[in-house]
Design a protein around this motif. Structure first.
Motif, short mmCIF file in Angstrom:
data_model
loop_
_atom_site.label_atom_id
_atom_site.label_comp_id
_atom_site.label_asym_id
_atom_site.label_seq_id
_atom_site.Cartn_x
_atom_site.Cartn_y
_atom_site.Cartn_z
N UNK A 38 0.83 -1.21 0.00
CA UNK A 38 0.00 0.00 0.00
C UNK A 38 0.87 1.25 0.00
N UNK A 39 1.97 1.24 0.73
CA UNK A 39 2.86 2.40 0.76
C UNK A 39 3.49 2.65 -0.60
N UNK A 40 3.97 1.58 -1.24
CA UNK A 40 4.55 1.72 -2.58
C UNK A 40 3.47 2.18 -3.56
N UNK A 41 2.28 1.63 -3.45
CA UNK A 41 1.18 2.04 -4.32
C UNK A 41 0.82 3.51 -4.13
N UNK A 42 0.85 3.98 -2.90
CA UNK A 42 0.55 5.39 -2.64
C UNK A 42 1.60 6.31 -3.25
N UNK A 43 2.86 5.90 -3.17
CA UNK A 43 3.94 6.69 -3.77
C UNK A 43 3.76 6.74 -5.29
N UNK A 44 3.45 5.60 -5.90
CA UNK A 44 3.26 5.57 -7.35
C UNK A 44 2.03 6.38 -7.74
N UNK A 45 0.94 6.26 -6.96
CA UNK A 45 -0.28 7.01 -7.26
C UNK A 45 -0.01 8.52 -7.20
N UNK A 46 0.66 8.95 -6.14
CA UNK A 46 0.93 10.38 -5.97
C UNK A 46 1.96 10.89 -6.96
N UNK A 47 2.91 10.05 -7.34
CA UNK A 47 3.98 10.48 -8.24
C UNK A 47 3.59 10.55 -9.69
N UNK A 48 2.54 9.84 -10.11
CA UNK A 48 2.07 9.79 -11.50
C UNK A 48 3.22 9.62 -12.49
N UNK B 229 7.27 -0.55 -15.60
CA UNK B 229 6.53 -1.21 -14.52
C UNK B 229 5.77 -0.22 -13.63
N UNK B 230 6.39 0.92 -13.33
CA UNK B 230 5.66 1.89 -12.50
C UNK B 230 4.46 2.45 -13.24
N UNK B 231 4.62 2.71 -14.54
CA UNK B 231 3.49 3.19 -15.33
C UNK B 231 2.43 2.10 -15.47
N UNK B 232 2.87 0.84 -15.55
CA UNK B 232 1.93 -0.28 -15.62
C UNK B 232 1.13 -0.38 -14.33
N UNK B 233 1.79 -0.27 -13.19
CA UNK B 233 1.09 -0.33 -11.90
C UNK B 233 0.15 0.85 -11.75
N UNK B 234 0.59 2.04 -12.15
CA UNK B 234 -0.25 3.23 -12.10
C UNK B 234 -1.51 3.03 -12.96
N UNK C 74 -2.88 0.15 -13.83
CA UNK C 74 -3.73 -0.86 -13.19
C UNK C 74 -4.51 -0.26 -12.02
N UNK C 75 -3.88 0.61 -11.25
CA UNK C 75 -4.58 1.24 -10.13
C UNK C 75 -5.70 2.15 -10.61
N UNK C 76 -5.60 2.65 -11.84
CA UNK C 76 -6.64 3.49 -12.41
C UNK C 76 -7.60 2.69 -13.30
#
Length: 142
Positions: free
Chosen positions: A24-34, A60-65, A67-69
């Motif tokens: 969740x912490x890594x996901x929050x950083x990726x979500x906020x960082x766009x 991978x970070x853009x892929x996770x971002x 997926x979260x959207x």
């Protein structure tokens, strides 16, 4: 002090809770960082920046971002093998939790005979295919 730490570590919810909290912490950083916005705060791939080649994890970070959207198409564009890897990791985590909570061992994809060889072949193949400078393969670069 150490006795209470041992009891906490032996608790069947402690391990999964730590993994979920870190995720969740890594996901929050990726979500906020766009990472889909150029020039953002998140770092770029060091392999691509230093060597100019696309590594198997690029995007991978853009892929996770994505997926979260809820944008599976964009996630597959950024890193299709990464989407499959996340699904396998989720399966493994679910089996880990089930074994931890029920005491019964679950067979997952890691127990298959050629799982490690298959993963190695797929990752090396993905690395090679993403770096072929020919028209159909250029769309795999991110």
């Amino acid at each position: 002090m150490f006795a209470s730490a041992g009891r906490c570590a032996a608790h069947p919810v402690a391990g999964p809770a730590v993994i979920v909290a870190a995720t969740a912490a890594v996901g929050a950083v990726i979500w906020a960082g766009d990472p889909t916005t150029p020039g953002g705060h998140l770092p770029t791939c060091p392999t691509k920046a230093l060597l100019g080649i696309v590594c198997p994890g690029c995007g991978s970070m853009r892929m996770i971002y994505s997926l979260m959207h809820g944008d599976l198409g964009a996630a597959l564009h950024y890193n299709a093998v990464g989407v499959v890897a996340l699904a396998l990791l989720a399966w493994s985590f679910a089996a880990y939790c089930a074994r931890l909570w029920t005491g019964r061992r679950r067979r997952t994809w890691q127990h298959w005979r050629y799982a490690s060889t298959t993963i190695l072949v797929v990752v090396v193949g993905w690395f090679v295919v993403r770096n072929i400078p020919v028209a159909p393969f250029l769309s795999l670069r991110v």
